[in-house]
Design a protein around this motif. Structure first.
Motif, short mmCIF file in Angstrom:
data_model
loop_
_atom_site.label_atom_id
_atom_site.label_comp_id
_atom_site.label_asym_id
_atom_site.label_seq_id
_atom_site.Cartn_x
_atom_site.Cartn_y
_atom_site.Cartn_z
N MET A 1 -13.67 2.60 -5.30
CA MET A 1 -12.40 3.32 -5.44
C MET A 1 -11.61 2.73 -6.60
O MET A 1 -11.53 1.51 -6.75
N LYS A 2 -11.01 3.61 -7.41
CA LYS A 2 -10.24 3.18 -8.58
C LYS A 2 -8.87 3.86 -8.58
O LYS A 2 -8.70 4.98 -8.12
N ASP A 21 -2.13 6.78 -7.02
CA ASP A 21 -3.23 7.66 -6.64
C ASP A 21 -4.58 7.02 -6.98
O ASP A 21 -4.69 6.25 -7.96
N THR A 22 -5.60 7.36 -6.20
CA THR A 22 -6.95 6.86 -6.44
C THR A 22 -7.93 8.01 -6.62
O THR A 22 -7.62 9.17 -6.30
N ASP A 23 -9.12 7.69 -7.11
CA ASP A 23 -10.12 8.72 -7.36
C ASP A 23 -10.79 9.22 -6.08
O ASP A 23 -11.58 10.16 -6.12
N GLU A 24 -10.47 8.59 -4.93
CA GLU A 24 -11.01 9.06 -3.66
C GLU A 24 -9.99 9.83 -2.84
O GLU A 24 -10.20 10.10 -1.66
N GLY A 25 -8.87 10.20 -3.48
CA GLY A 25 -7.87 11.01 -2.81
C GLY A 25 -6.94 10.26 -1.89
O GLY A 25 -6.11 10.87 -1.21
N VAL A 26 -7.04 8.93 -1.84
CA VAL A 26 -6.13 8.12 -1.03
C VAL A 26 -4.97 7.68 -1.91
O VAL A 26 -5.18 7.08 -2.97
N SER A 27 -3.75 7.99 -1.48
CA SER A 27 -2.56 7.60 -2.22
C SER A 27 -1.70 6.68 -1.38
O SER A 27 -1.72 6.73 -0.14
N ASP A 56 -9.64 -1.59 -8.92
CA ASP A 56 -9.86 -1.38 -7.49
C ASP A 56 -8.55 -1.70 -6.75
O ASP A 56 -8.08 -2.84 -6.78
N TYR A 97 -7.09 3.51 3.76
CA TYR A 97 -8.53 3.47 3.51
C TYR A 97 -9.30 2.99 4.75
O TYR A 97 -10.36 3.51 5.09
#
Length: 381
Positions: A1-2, A21-27, A56, A97
């Motif tokens: 995750m980034k 925001d992250t590239d896995e949709g978790v903010s 990360d 996460y």
């Protein structure tokens, strides 16, 4: 995750929110703010995020150390508050996460409910009592009040008696079943504080907050030794190093602000230091819902936690209140002067992004009031 991006939002009445925001949709959400200096903190956040984007988000301690120390110039309210909001947002991401509240990541809860307090205000004693009684009727068991407005450097007999009269009126009306905390707000000199505190002792204040300005923290031992009233301080101390010299003075309560003192990561270290000096922790929190949510996560994992400040009823207001930016305001339901342990992931709240964006369309320009003495010279707010 980034980490892939971020946004800051300046919202009424005087707050500032951050979403990472992250590239896995978790903010995750944080609250980086110095009241009256939101724009400066926003700039510091932007500079720090240059480093964070692409990294990360789960490596919170590595990021904290780098952001706190990697810029060569360290500390102070602006940099520490920018870092605090970022740190809160990273903990929020980590909790979401792993689908657990942040307090579970800090070792798990040590209590089921956290005590909270509110403020009482009034231009005269009668108005102060009316406001306090209304707050108690709503379930609060602890009240805080400003002991005075602007004061001369050496208050005269009339000023001293007026301050004692305010507290006496409240104690008489509320009885001993309600705790009354007094905020001096750094408005008195060290000598004046030492003169006033013995006069207040028969009224049994819960604590006296910020009896001297932070630049006179070296004088706190003299203040502590002049009274049996518990002394609290720390809202304008921004790191464990700031607290290092204050904790041995004999203060009873440390009040770090989780949006000013480096976030959850640093305030948990300050709390652990305080425990070694038999000092309780009552996090400062006259701010918004994200600061309160982050503070509560720490409270539930901190053995020496005492009581939590929150901004409902604090007295500044107009548009934009504590509950206005939450999807579910019931997460901050106060019952019998306490709040139940949050169980949602991350910081335990869901921010209403639509409400935040609508408010940020007209960003605030709040500035701290400037008080004046009767001769026109500057007075401490």
């Amino acid at each position: 995750m980034k980490i892939v991006g971020y946004e800051t939002f300046s919202v009424a009445p005087r707050w500032q929110f951050l979403r990472i925001d992250t590239d896995e949709g978790v903010s995750g959400w944080g609250e980086p703010i110095v009241e009256g200096r939101a724009e400066a903190v926003q700039g510091a956040v932007a500079a720090m995020m240059e480093y964070l984007v692409g990294t990360d988000p789960l490596r919170i301690e590595e990021h904290w150390q780098t952001l706190a120390k990697g810029g060569f110039y360290r500390g102070g309210p602006v940099l520490s508050s920018a870092l605090a909001g970022i740190d809160q947002a990273l903990w929020d991401i980590k909790g979401r996460y792993h689908d657990v509240p942040v307090h579970e990541l800090l070792g798990g809860p040590v209590r089921d409910r956290a005590r909270i307090y509110t403020w009482a205000h009034g231009a005269d004693n009668a108005a102060l009592v009316d406001d306090a009684q209304a707050k108690v009727a709503n379930g609060f068991t602890a009240i805080k009040m400003n002991v005075s407005e602007a004061l001369p450097p050496v208050p005269g007999a009339a000023d001293l008696r007026a301050m004692v009269s305010r507290v006496a009126a409240l104690r008489s009306a509320l009885g001993d079943g309600v705790d009354i905390a007094l905020d001096f707000h750094g408005r008195l000199s060290t000598a004046a504080t030492r003169q006033l505190l013995p006069l207040l002792e028969p009224l049994l204040p819960f604590f006296v907050e910020e009896p001297v300005l932070p630049e006179f923290s070296r004088d706190l031992r003299r203040v502590v030794e002049s009274t049996g009233i518990p002394i609290a301080t720390g809202e304008r101390l921004f790191s464990r190093w700031d607290f290092r010299d204050v904790l041995p003075t004999g203060i009873a309560i440390a009040q770090p602000d989780i949006s000013h003192a480096g976030g959850i990561s640093e305030v948990r270290r300050i709390a652990a230091m305080a425990e070694a000096y038999d000092v309780a922790v009552a996090p400062h929190c006259p701010l918004g819902p994200i600061t309160l949510a982050a503070s509560l996560q720490l409270d539930f994992a901190t053995p020496n936690f005492l009581i939590q400040e929150q901004s409902l009823g604090i007295g500044y207001g107009g548009a934009g209140q504590l509950l206005d930016y939450l999807v579910d305001p019931q997460v901050f339901a106060f019952v019998d002067g306490h709040i139940e342990r949050p169980t949602g992931p991350g910081l335990g709240i869901d921010v209403d992004e639509n409400a935040v964006r609508a408010a940020a369309a007209g960003p605030h320009r709040w500035r701290s009031p400037v008080f004046r003495h009767t001769d026109g010279s500057f007075a401490e707010w």
